[in-house]
Write an enzyme that holds these catalytic residues in place. Sequence first.
Site, mmCIF file in Angstrom:
data_model
loop_
_atom_site.group_PDB
_atom_site.id
_atom_site.type_symbol
_atom_site.label_atom_id
_atom_site.label_comp_id
_atom_site.label_asym_id
_atom_site.label_seq_id
_atom_site.Cartn_x
_atom_site.Cartn_y
_atom_site.Cartn_z
ATOM 1 N N HIS A 177 0.870 -1.182 0.000
ATOM 2 C CA HIS A 177 0.000 0.000 0.000
ATOM 3 C C HIS A 177 0.903 1.228 0.000
ATOM 4 C CE1 HIS A 177 -3.566 2.372 1.499
ATOM 5 N NE2 HIS A 177 -2.591 3.121 1.995
ATOM 6 N N HIS A 209 1.689 5.535 -0.840
ATOM 7 C CA HIS A 209 1.298 6.929 -1.075
ATOM 8 C C HIS A 209 2.464 7.611 -1.786
ATOM 9 C CE1 HIS A 209 -2.357 7.352 1.629
ATOM 10 N NE2 HIS A 209 -1.936 6.123 1.872
ATOM 11 N N CYS A 257 -5.387 10.992 4.782
ATOM 12 C CA CYS A 257 -5.840 10.456 6.069
ATOM 13 C C CYS A 257 -5.929 11.585 7.075
ATOM 14 C CB CYS A 257 -4.882 9.376 6.569
ATOM 15 S SG CYS A 257 -5.313 8.733 8.196
ATOM 16 N N ASN A 311 -3.144 8.033 -2.323
ATOM 17 C CA ASN A 311 -2.423 6.827 -2.734
ATOM 18 C C ASN A 311 -1.820 7.014 -4.125
ATOM 19 O OD1 ASN A 311 -4.724 5.755 -0.832
ATOM 20 N ND2 ASN A 311 -3.147 4.190 -0.864
#
Length: 395
Positions: free
Chosen positions: A294, A296, A327, A336
């Site tokens: 995951h 960013h 976030c 992301n």
Amino acid sequence: ASEADASYAIEQLDELEFGGRKIRVRVDRGPTAPKAKKERAPREQRPRRERVPDEDKVVEPTKVFVMNLNFDTTEDELADHCASYGSVVAAELLTRGRNNRPSGSAIVEYSADHEAKAAIARALVGAGVRYLEPVSFVSPKAIPQMADAAALTPLLPRDEGLHYTALVPNLKGYQLARDAGYPTVALVLSTTDTFNQRNLNMSLEQATASCEAIIQAARADGVATRTYISGAFACPYDGPVPVTLPQRLTERMFEAGSDEVAIADTIGAGNPQQMKDIMAPLIRDFGAERFYVHLHDTRGLAAAMAWAALDLGVRRFDASLGGLGGCPFAPGATGNVATEDLVYLLESCGLDTGIEIQALREAVALAAEATERPLGGRILTWIESQEARGKQITL
């Protein structure tokens, strides 16, 4: 001290050039009368309040607080940062925040339009996306953008071969996702006490135990689990974390029965070498097929980190359409890595994603219209520049 003494003390400290420093003075105002105890009716005589379903709640404008900003942050930059949470009504920079750094706040209005989200989901499926995480069962007060999870779910495409995941912060969120029919849930476990406290209102150990309890409940219910090790490269509050920390948490989640683990660079602070240092031992012990990554793109290294993970054998990555994201509990986190940029990276290197970039452009346009903000990864900017020069681009 008395109030008069306190005022005098502060004046003297100012004269001694203590001005601007934090001074705490306790003022003795003498004895206070005890508060009268409020009489309450017996429980059975109290009027019952009707529980309003989340999808029927009207989400009022909310205030977003952003801590530990850069010293040169402007109010316009603060408003841009908060725009990912909704439509910014007003943004205000505060002179000092936690740890003596600037902070800010913004009034944000957000109207959850699940019809628009459903249209974006259909466009993504039409482009070839088969794995989607469309909802998060969190408190609508904490994250109003996710308030329509229950209303959106029945509107999602139901084509064969689609895989849906719901993000859940706690056992209550898991139960809502399970009852809504999600076959997979995503759990979040941050690497530090501070991040877990801000994100989940739990300590690291409490959050770990909560994840273990959700995993056990999910296994009993036949629901698959994916645990995100959030802030695996750095904590937005405490800074860099040792590589052994996300590794230990990953091992504990697999021991608890988590089907998959996602290594998350939540604030985009990592680099390709860190990716190798963290992932290589884990892949050796558990196999690449059990991992997601995951990313960013805060510092422009998401593509390089994806390639490093790919080189280790990872084949599943989180991305967001047009680079959406951020976030509210991770200051400085951008969206992301854009889905279209990641697809282009993989396809240009000969890997088949099954996703069409040109079709993704339609989904990005829908998302930009819904959020009323410009969206799109670097590859779309390049395509548009070439088309403006009259070139026909085929990807």
